[in-house]
Write an enzyme that holds these catalytic residues in place. Structure first.
Site, PDB file in Angstrom:
ATOM      1  N   GLU A 268       9.083   4.181   3.785  1.00  0.00           N
ATOM      2  CA  GLU A 268       9.340   2.903   3.106  1.00  0.00           C
ATOM      3  C   GLU A 268      10.851   2.704   2.943  1.00  0.00           C
ATOM      4  OE1 GLU A 268       7.454   2.461  -0.781  1.00  0.00           O
ATOM      5  OE2 GLU A 268       8.209   0.405  -1.001  1.00  0.00           O
TER       6      GLU A 268
ATOM      7  N   CYS B  62       1.930   6.588  -8.576  1.00  0.00           N
ATOM      8  CA  CYS B  62       2.034   5.912  -7.290  1.00  0.00           C
ATOM      9  C   CYS B  62       3.400   6.204  -6.650  1.00  0.00           C
ATOM     10  CB  CYS B  62       1.753   4.425  -7.455  1.00  0.00           C
ATOM     11  SG  CYS B  62       1.189   3.687  -5.920  1.00  0.00           S
TER      12      CYS B  62
ATOM     13  N   HIS C 187      -3.239   4.388 -10.019  1.00  0.00           N
ATOM     14  CA  HIS C 187      -2.625   3.910 -11.267  1.00  0.00           C
ATOM     15  C   HIS C 187      -3.548   4.187 -12.456  1.00  0.00           C
ATOM     16  CE1 HIS C 187       0.816   1.724  -9.553  1.00  0.00           C
ATOM     17  NE2 HIS C 187       0.025   1.580  -8.498  1.00  0.00           N
TER      18      HIS C 187
ATOM     19  N   GLU D 133      -2.919   4.182 -15.450  1.00  0.00           N
ATOM     20  CA  GLU D 133      -2.601   3.351 -16.632  1.00  0.00           C
ATOM     21  C   GLU D 133      -3.541   2.164 -16.796  1.00  0.00           C
ATOM     22  OE1 GLU D 133      -0.727   3.700 -13.904  1.00  0.00           O
ATOM     23  OE2 GLU D 133       0.393   1.884 -13.383  1.00  0.00           O
TER      24      GLU D 133
HETATM   25  N1  GLN Z   1       5.818   1.300  -2.627  1.00  0.00           N
HETATM   26  C1  GLN Z   1       4.810   2.322  -2.605  1.00  0.00           C
HETATM   27  C2  GLN Z   1       3.683   2.006  -1.643  1.00  0.00           C
HETATM   28  O1  GLN Z   1       3.527   0.900  -1.235  1.00  0.00           O
HETATM   29  C3  GLN Z   1       4.275   2.584  -4.000  1.00  0.00           C
HETATM   30  C4  GLN Z   1       3.465   1.462  -4.548  1.00  0.00           C
HETATM   31  C5  GLN Z   1       3.284   1.530  -6.034  1.00  0.00           C
HETATM   32  O2  GLN Z   1       3.984   2.260  -6.725  1.00  0.00           O
HETATM   33  N2  GLN Z   1       2.359   0.768  -6.548  1.00  0.00           N
HETATM   34  O3  GLN Z   1       2.908   2.867  -1.308  1.00  0.00           O
END
Ligand code: GLN
Length: 551
Positions: free
Chosen positions: A407, A383, A509, A511
């Protein structure tokens, strides 16, 4: 058959492994042929843990339907090998929000809204939803916190009422406590357990079974004492000594024989003999000495390992199946920025950058990614880890310092990671990300496609930002491969570096879908590449093939 309920409460202190106990007992019942689900009742006022700091709460565990839940749900899914849904984690915040919105709609026809019955009814309604939505025959309900807490009282009152609502034969109450060890006299003490059972009784719940957690062995006399003072049968006292091997817990509970006692009290008979052969092999593999494989986990909540619970477990699953032992080096990305911690990164055979939010430590992560790419060290980005892999590539390969994710820098010249269009204009923080299961089409000939061995997968998401398609062509021309895309081709799900042994970043994700007996294909691929780099694979006996998570 009527749904059977097993309630777990905690006594004496928190953090004694109530979640793992619930998960392990769930597995025991599944092994006997029943469909099982687990629900966690969290007493805090937040609607879900999605907005909470990992320092406060540990990892936020994501489900198929996009629910952002407590990390205990991860234990339940991994131990029982089930897929749970959003009703499996309820909070005080959710319960009150629902009752208050009904009140505003006028649903209560002028009544006075009270904790009993309105709040407790809403709790009971949500408990009943578990079997309705999952089809589970046995529902385990874990009440968060410790008996005696003010905030968990409505939950305890609701589960108390359920005994008469659904019938004594359909409910079973387990109280999980802690036996402190007094060093001066070298003995374990049962008094706090007695007090906490008394507290539980004072709110009308008599436990059917006591799980007495302890760091040192508990002798029979002590169990007899607990049985006598707490008014449970001797066979209903389960001493559980701390084990280093997490996945051994179901086997330990199995040996105690309590599963059959629970079934008997619920009027059930096992439908099949439990088959623990696979679990035993798993635990055996944990015990065997194995070559160590050092992996640097570069994050910003590394002081609290629980913040990366599923990543750690997924690494362990993959390592076990490869016949190695993962030795995680917890590296604080903000320290890397100060030039500290690089020895840990450089001595590791693989680098992993997990998910995260906010700008602290971002540059340290980018530097670690830069090191992994240029030194050809196996890398897995999850991510945020994938997003920063893109930023690093933009900065160093495409050659501009002014590359970033919006971000972290809204006015960056090259916003290679940008807010998803559907995220514009959203002002609420809670539950508004792109959440849950989405398909990912794998591109033939890529490392990721080879790991998965199938064309399409479904993976769990939790993000607001994404790869900015304006940069796809130039990135591709310079050696980044888009190995996974949404089926319409619009969203980048996986990026890879072409000229590298293993450099994979996922927008999702993986995981969350790794299981002890079924490691996630990308984690397996990453660990294999790291093991090859470390030269520890010669003696490898392959322990089965990678399989794609079931969907
Ligand atoms: N902050 C990033 C986003 O919102 C990654 C989010 C994350 O790693 N779960 O896209």
């Amino acid at each position: 058959m009527a749904t059977k309920y097993i309630f777990l409460t905690g006594g004496v202190v928190s953090s004694v492994g109530k979640g793992v106990t619930a998960a392990a007992i769930g597995r025991l019942l599944k092994e006997r042929g029943f469909s099982v689900a687990v629900q966690k009742l969290d007493p805090y006022i937040n609607v879900d843990p999605g907005t909470m700091s990992p320092y406060q709460h540990g990892e936020v565990y994501g489900l198929d339907d996009g629910a952002e839940t407590d990390l205990d749900l991860g234990h339940y899914e991994r131990f029982i090998d089930v897929r749970l849904n959003r009703v499996c984690n309820i909070t005080t915040g959710q319960v009150y929000a629902e009752v208050i919105s009904k009140e505003r709609r006028g649903d209560y026809l002028g009544g006075t809204i009270q904790v009993i019955p309105h709040i407790t009814n809403e709790i009971k309604r949500r408990i009943a939803m578990v079997s309705k939505t999952t089809g589970a025959e046995i529902v385990l309900v874990e009440v968060g916190g410790t008996v005696g807490d003010i905030e968990s009282l409505p939950f305890l009152e609701a589960i108390r009422q359920l005994r008469s609502d659904v019938g004594r034969e359909n409910t079973f109450y387990i109280h999980v406590t802690w036996l402190p060890f007094i060093g001066a006299t070298e003995e374990l003490k049962t008094k706090p357990t007695q007090h906490s059972v008394r507290e539980l009784r004072s709110i009308g719940i008599s436990p059917d079974m006591i799980v007495a957690r302890s760091d040192t062995p508990v002798d029979e006399e002590l169990c007899k004492k607990i049985a006598l003072f707490c008014d449970v049968e001797f066979r209903a006292v389960l001493p559980m000594v701390t084990t280093k091997i997490l996945y051994e817990v179901p086997l330990l509970i199995e040996e105690s024989g309590v599963a059959d006692f629970i079934l008997q009290r619920l009027g059930l008979e096992a439908r099949q003999k439990p088959d623990w052969s696979e679990w035993r092999r798993l635990v055996e593999r944990v015990r065997q000495p194995k070559p160590k494989l050092s992996i640097a986990l570069v994050g910003k909540y590394v002081e609290l390992h629980d913040a990366y619970m599923s990543v750690r477990e997924a690494l362990k699953h993959a390592a076990l199946h490869l016949g190695v032992e993962v030795d995680i080096q917890w590296v604080h990305s903000a320290e890397l920025e100060k030039g500290k911690g690089w020895d840990l990164v450089k001595s590791a055979s693989g680098v992993i950058v997990p998910g995260g939010f906010g700008s602290r430590g971002i540059e340290g992560k980018i530097q670690a990614i830069h090191y992994a790419r240029t030194e050809k060290v196996p890398f897995l980005g999850l991510c945020l880890g994938m997003q920063l892999m893109v930023v690093e590539f933009g900065r160093y390969v495409l050659g501009s310092d002014d590359v970033n994710s919006t971000e972290f820098d809204r006015s960056t010249r090259y916003p290679v990671i940008d807010l998803m269009p559907e995220q514009h204009g959203i002002t609420d923080m809670g539950g508004t990300m792109r959440l849950g299961l989405y398909p990912c089409q794998l591109q033939p000939g890529t490392v990721s496609a080879a790991c998965y061995g199938v064309e399409q997968v479904q993976e769990r998401h939790r993000h607001r930002f994404e790869f900015n398609n304006a940069y796809r062509e130039s990135f591709q021309a310079h050696g980044m491969r888009f190995a996974g895309l949404s089926p319409d081709g619009r969203l980048v799900e996986i990026s890879e570096i072409a000229d590298h042994p293993f450099m994979v970043g996922t927008q999702f994700h993986p995981e969350f879908l790794s299981r002890p007996n079924r490691p996630h294909p990308l984690f397996s691929g990453f660990m294999r590449a790291a093991a090859e780099r470390a030269g520890v694979l010669e003696a490898e006996k392959s322990n089965g093939h990678n399989t794609v998570p079931e969907h």
